[in-house]
Design a protein around this motif. Structure first.
Motif, PDB file in Angstrom:
ATOM      1  N   SER A   2       1.005  -1.163  -0.032  1.00 30.65           N
ATOM      2  CA  SER A   2       0.043   0.081   0.278  1.00 30.65           C
ATOM      3  C   SER A   2       0.979   1.254   0.053  1.00 30.65           C
ATOM      4  O   SER A   2       2.125   1.210   0.327  1.00 30.65           O
ATOM      5  CB  SER A   2      -0.855   0.034   0.911  1.00 30.65           C
ATOM      6  OG  SER A   2      -0.374   0.292   2.338  1.00 30.65           O
ATOM      7  N   ASP A   5      -0.945   8.612  -0.859  1.00 33.60           N
ATOM      8  CA  ASP A   5      -0.846   9.580  -1.692  1.00 33.60           C
ATOM      9  C   ASP A   5      -1.187  10.733  -1.101  1.00 33.60           C
ATOM     10  O   ASP A   5      -2.265  10.901  -0.860  1.00 33.60           O
ATOM     11  CB  ASP A   5      -1.895   9.503  -3.063  1.00 33.60           C
ATOM     12  CG  ASP A   5      -1.536  10.448  -4.136  1.00 33.60           C
ATOM     13  OD1 ASP A   5      -0.875  11.534  -3.987  1.00 33.60           O
ATOM     14  OD2 ASP A   5      -1.745  10.264  -5.225  1.00 33.60           O
ATOM     15  N   LYS A  10      -5.510  14.426  -3.375  1.00 36.98           N
ATOM     16  CA  LYS A  10      -5.844  12.983  -3.333  1.00 36.98           C
ATOM     17  C   LYS A  10      -5.776  12.681  -1.774  1.00 36.98           C
ATOM     18  O   LYS A  10      -6.867  12.196  -1.330  1.00 36.98           O
ATOM     19  CB  LYS A  10      -4.644  12.190  -3.854  1.00 36.98           C
ATOM     20  CG  LYS A  10      -4.153  12.729  -5.121  1.00 36.98           C
ATOM     21  CD  LYS A  10      -5.621  12.180  -6.113  1.00 36.98           C
ATOM     22  CE  LYS A  10      -5.181  12.572  -7.430  1.00 36.98           C
ATOM     23  NZ  LYS A  10      -6.259  12.188  -8.547  1.00 36.98           N
ATOM     24  N   LYS A  12      -5.274  10.012   0.053  1.00 38.73           N
ATOM     25  CA  LYS A  12      -5.879   8.609  -0.055  1.00 38.73           C
ATOM     26  C   LYS A  12      -4.676   7.606   0.152  1.00 38.73           C
ATOM     27  O   LYS A  12      -3.576   7.813  -0.538  1.00 38.73           O
ATOM     28  CB  LYS A  12      -6.802   8.546  -1.207  1.00 38.73           C
ATOM     29  CG  LYS A  12      -7.614   7.245  -1.503  1.00 38.73           C
ATOM     30  CD  LYS A  12      -8.420   7.310  -2.498  1.00 38.73           C
ATOM     31  CE  LYS A  12      -9.144   5.898  -2.623  1.00 38.73           C
ATOM     32  NZ  LYS A  12     -10.174   5.722  -3.937  1.00 38.73           N
ATOM     33  N   GLU A  13      -4.857   6.263   0.695  1.00 34.69           N
ATOM     34  CA  GLU A  13      -4.115   5.269   0.431  1.00 34.69           C
ATOM     35  C   GLU A  13      -4.646   4.460  -0.480  1.00 34.69           C
ATOM     36  O   GLU A  13      -5.814   4.085  -0.698  1.00 34.69           O
ATOM     37  CB  GLU A  13      -4.271   4.454   1.857  1.00 34.69           C
ATOM     38  CG  GLU A  13      -3.060   3.451   1.979  1.00 34.69           C
ATOM     39  CD  GLU A  13      -2.767   2.808   3.276  1.00 34.69           C
ATOM     40  OE1 GLU A  13      -2.394   1.612   3.539  1.00 34.69           O
ATOM     41  OE2 GLU A  13      -2.882   3.766   4.062  1.00 34.69           O
ATOM     42  N   TYR A  14      -3.447   3.974  -1.409  1.00 35.50           N
ATOM     43  CA  TYR A  14      -3.898   2.776  -2.418  1.00 35.50           C
ATOM     44  C   TYR A  14      -3.390   1.523  -2.231  1.00 35.50           C
ATOM     45  O   TYR A  14      -2.294   1.391  -1.701  1.00 35.50           O
ATOM     46  CB  TYR A  14      -3.475   3.384  -3.807  1.00 35.50           C
ATOM     47  CG  TYR A  14      -4.114   4.872  -4.430  1.00 35.50           C
ATOM     48  CD1 TYR A  14      -5.315   4.642  -5.086  1.00 35.50           C
ATOM     49  CD2 TYR A  14      -3.724   6.094  -4.086  1.00 35.50           C
ATOM     50  CE1 TYR A  14      -5.936   5.750  -5.578  1.00 35.50           C
ATOM     51  CE2 TYR A  14      -4.281   7.030  -4.450  1.00 35.50           C
ATOM     52  CZ  TYR A  14      -5.499   6.990  -5.277  1.00 35.50           C
ATOM     53  OH  TYR A  14      -6.119   8.184  -5.503  1.00 35.50           O
ATOM     54  N   SER A  15      -4.023   0.603  -2.598  1.00 38.79           N
ATOM     55  CA  SER A  15      -3.471  -0.734  -2.339  1.00 38.79           C
ATOM     56  C   SER A  15      -3.214  -1.317  -3.744  1.00 38.79           C
ATOM     57  O   SER A  15      -4.084  -1.108  -4.631  1.00 38.79           O
ATOM     58  CB  SER A  15      -4.338  -1.727  -1.325  1.00 38.79           C
ATOM     59  OG  SER A  15      -4.387  -1.346  -0.442  1.00 38.79           O
ATOM     60  N   ALA A  16      -1.988  -2.338  -3.989  1.00 32.17           N
ATOM     61  CA  ALA A  16      -1.687  -2.962  -5.277  1.00 32.17           C
ATOM     62  C   ALA A  16      -1.301  -4.174  -4.761  1.00 32.17           C
ATOM     63  O   ALA A  16      -0.850  -4.446  -3.963  1.00 32.17           O
ATOM     64  CB  ALA A  16      -0.809  -1.873  -5.931  1.00 32.17           C
TER      65      ALA A  16
END
Length: 141
Positions: A2, A5, A10, A12-16
């Motif tokens: 994760s 940003d 933004k 925000k936390e993004y997961s990948a």
């Protein structure tokens, strides 16, 4: 994995999820069939002979999408002549009513609703239930 940003717009936390695939020499025969020496995707002259129900099912699960009761196959990466060749194979081998339709970035294959049942009967044994929505199939089938 994760990542946060922190840009003001933004926040925000993004997961990948990342993964790596392997290339195995046993698949080279297929690469040689469908790619030329310049690494451009091509259609083998004997594709009609090579196309199976399983192969068509996989192709539709990957590149097919429903449009009302009909089906499109995303073939925009092929030329008009190559798309016409694919349509000819689908007509000759499966007696499907289909044609080439223009898009903003090329052409793609359109399989008419009149051929829906014939197509389903041909590929259904190989369709994963997760992809039944592409042909409006009931998951209990």
């Amino acid at each position: 994995m994760s990542k946060f940003d922190s840009r003001p717009d933004k926040m925000k936390e993004y997961s990948a999820i990342k993964f790596v695939t392997l290339s195995l020499p046993c698949f080279n025969v297929y690469r040689e069939l469908f790619y030329n020496s310049e690494d451009k995707k091509v259609l083998p002259d004997n594709l009609e002979e090579l196309l199976t129900a399983r192969g068509l099912a996989y192709w539709i699960m990957d590149d097919g999408y429903k449009f009302r009761k009909a089906l499109y196959i995303s073939t925009e990466s092929f030329s008009l002549d190559e798309n016409q060749f694919l349509v000819k194979i689908l007509k000759n081998k499966l007696d499907l009513d289909c044609s080439v339709h223009p898009t903003t970035n090329g052409v793609r294959i359109y399989i008419f609703s009149s051929s829906r049942e014939k197509l389903i009967n041909f590929i259904h044994p190989y369709l994963l239930p997760h992809f039944y929505y592409k042909l409006d199939l009931n998951p209990s089938l």
